[in-house]
Write a protein that holds these residues in place. Structure first.
Motif, PDB file in Angstrom:
ATOM      1  N   ILE A 135      45.948  41.027  45.562  1.00  0.00           N
ATOM      2  CA  ILE A 135      44.649  41.544  45.122  1.00  0.00           C
ATOM      3  C   ILE A 135      43.544  40.532  45.402  1.00  0.00           C
ATOM      4  N   MET A 181      41.754  40.492  48.846  1.00  0.00           N
ATOM      5  CA  MET A 181      40.894  41.612  49.231  1.00  0.00           C
ATOM      6  C   MET A 181      39.429  41.184  49.274  1.00  0.00           C
ATOM      7  N   VAL A 235      36.154  44.888  46.009  1.00  0.00           N
ATOM      8  CA  VAL A 235      37.441  45.576  45.814  1.00  0.00           C
ATOM      9  C   VAL A 235      38.354  44.730  44.929  1.00  0.00           C
ATOM     10  N   MET A 236      38.328  43.435  45.148  1.00  0.00           N
ATOM     11  CA  MET A 236      39.158  42.517  44.359  1.00  0.00           C
ATOM     12  C   MET A 236      38.788  42.585  42.878  1.00  0.00           C
ATOM     13  N   GLN A 238      37.281  45.031  41.281  1.00  0.00           N
ATOM     14  CA  GLN A 238      37.619  46.344  40.730  1.00  0.00           C
ATOM     15  C   GLN A 238      39.113  46.459  40.445  1.00  0.00           C
ATOM     16  N   TRP A 239      39.941  46.152  41.452  1.00  0.00           N
ATOM     17  CA  TRP A 239      41.385  46.284  41.284  1.00  0.00           C
ATOM     18  C   TRP A 239      41.966  45.202  40.381  1.00  0.00           C
ATOM     19  N   GLY A 240      41.332  44.037  40.367  1.00  0.00           N
ATOM     20  CA  GLY A 240      41.788  42.967  39.479  1.00  0.00           C
ATOM     21  C   GLY A 240      41.685  43.355  38.023  1.00  0.00           C
ATOM     22  N   ILE A 257      41.581  46.446  36.830  1.00  0.00           N
ATOM     23  CA  ILE A 257      42.517  47.538  36.552  1.00  0.00           C
ATOM     24  C   ILE A 257      43.936  47.002  36.395  1.00  0.00           C
ATOM     25  N   TYR A 258      44.327  46.122  37.332  1.00  0.00           N
ATOM     26  CA  TYR A 258      45.708  45.619  37.279  1.00  0.00           C
ATOM     27  C   TYR A 258      45.952  44.737  36.060  1.00  0.00           C
TER      28      TYR A 258
END
Length: 374
Positions: free
Chosen positions: A70, A73, A77-78, A80-82, A84-85
């Motif tokens: 992650i 990225m 994007v990093m 956002q996904w960071g 969430i994860y």
């Protein structure tokens, strides 16, 4: 890289703290099961403790692998996904811990059931009740928690009122894992009071936690009862002091957050600050857990105490009142607070109406700041 370090630190601290839980739980109640002396120090129980700890190390290692990818990225994007994860990973770790706990509990129950009936009956012992226990200095006085927090809240309110015109029409109320603002709120009298409301919620929660340390039912061993009473007292007071320091620190942190919203400037490196804050308080919590253990069982007294006589009641196996090993449900027990079966701290008697009234009240006051912001 900073994002990777922050999230890895969060997973690591949670995994380490949870994995070590059996080691500072009471020897007599491993994995939520009441154990006779014959099993408390047996090799099989030690093996289960070790397996529980190793599993959490492996789980943290596996859950940390996606973090590396992650963080490779693109920045947006990093972030956002960071975020969430981080939530998904902690939920996954919680679920794995729950399943493993129930699995280990089943093993311990099987181990206990294989003991000869005569050995289980002979393991019954007397439990000591110190009738003067409540007269001891068990916790930090309530006024010492309430008064400083009220002054801090008053300072926050006055600062907010005096600088109301400086607050932008859209002010930040939430930051992402990289500390960039990702949510704003419209300025109003109610919305700017969200932080003082959080301060009030925090005070109520910590006050109830301190009250549970004071009011929780005694669990004192009949083997060297005097030492057991002293250890129990030391345990409760140490954790009460810890909670007092944590409460004041969190209240002051909320003041800083309010200043950031008002003056729109970040004068400190919040990611590093939050990591340091978590390390200090989680580390301190682990230190107290291993020094005192649940109920002070691990605490080493500095001097030998002369044995005294206390009132006693007959011990009984109360596994039937502990649902899944963690929820206490006993309609015949007038106690509202009791010691937790797994880990350190206190829990509530779910059969008492006061417990449910308290839970509903906490939910209401916790939702208050959220409603103010929105």
């Amino acid at each position: 890289m900073m994002l990777f370090i922050v999230m890895l630190s969060i997973f690591g601290l949670i995994g380490l703290t949870t994995g070590l839980t059996p080691y500072y739980s009471r020897k007599s109640t491993q994995f939520g099961v009441s154990l006779p002396a014959a099993l408390q120090t047996g090799n099989q129980i030690k093996l289960y403790q070790k397996q529980f700890f190793i599993f959490h190390l492996i789980a943290v290692a596996i859950l940390s692998v996606p973090l590396y990818f992650i963080c490779q990225m693109d920045y947006l994007v990093m972030v956002q996904w960071g975020g969430i994860y981080l939530v998904v990973g902690m939920l996954a770790l919680l679920m794995m811990t729950s399943f493993l706990f129930l699995h280990m509990r089943k093993k311990v129950l099987t181990l206990k059931s294989e003991l000869p009936k005569t050995e289980l009956e002979s393991a019954a012992q007397e439990i000591v009740v110190d009738t003067a226990y409540r007269k001891r200095r068990l916790v930090v006085p309530a006024w010492l928690m309430i008064v400083p927090c009220l002054f801090i809240m008053l300072f926050t309110l006055v600062m907010t009122y005096e600088n109301y015109d400086r607050i932008p029409e859209l002010f930040p109320v939430h930051w992402g894992v990289d500390m960039t603002v990702d949510k704003y709120a419209e300025k109003s009298i109610l919305s700017v009071l969200a932080v003082p409301a959080f301060q009030l919620v925090l005070l109520v929660v910590m006050y109830l936690s301190n009250l549970s340390l004071k009011k929780a039912k005694q669990q004192v061993s009949s083997v060297n009862a005097t030492a057991s009473v002293e250890k129990s007292q030391a345990f409760r007071f140490a954790w009460s002091v810890y909670q007092w320091f944590m409460l004041i620190a969190l209240e002051l942190l909320l003041v800083k957050i309010q200043m950031v919203m008002i003056f729109a400037e970040m004068s400190i490196n919040f990611p590093l600050f939050i990591i340091a804050f978590c390390v200090i308080f989680i580390g301190s919590g682990l230190f107290l857990s291993f020094k005192y253990g649940q109920g002070g069982e691990r605490y080493q007294l500095k001097k030998q105490l002369k044995e005294e006589k206390y009132n006693t009641i007959v011990h009984y196996d109360d596994d039937a009142h502990w649902k899944l090993g963690i929820f206490y449900f006993n309609q015949k027990d007038p106690s509202l607070f009791v010691e937790s079966r797994f880990g350190v701290g206190m829990t509530t008697n779910m059969a008492r109406w006061e417990t449910w009234a308290m839970l509903v009240g906490l939910i209401v006051i916790i939702l208050l700041p959220v409603l103010l912001i929105n």
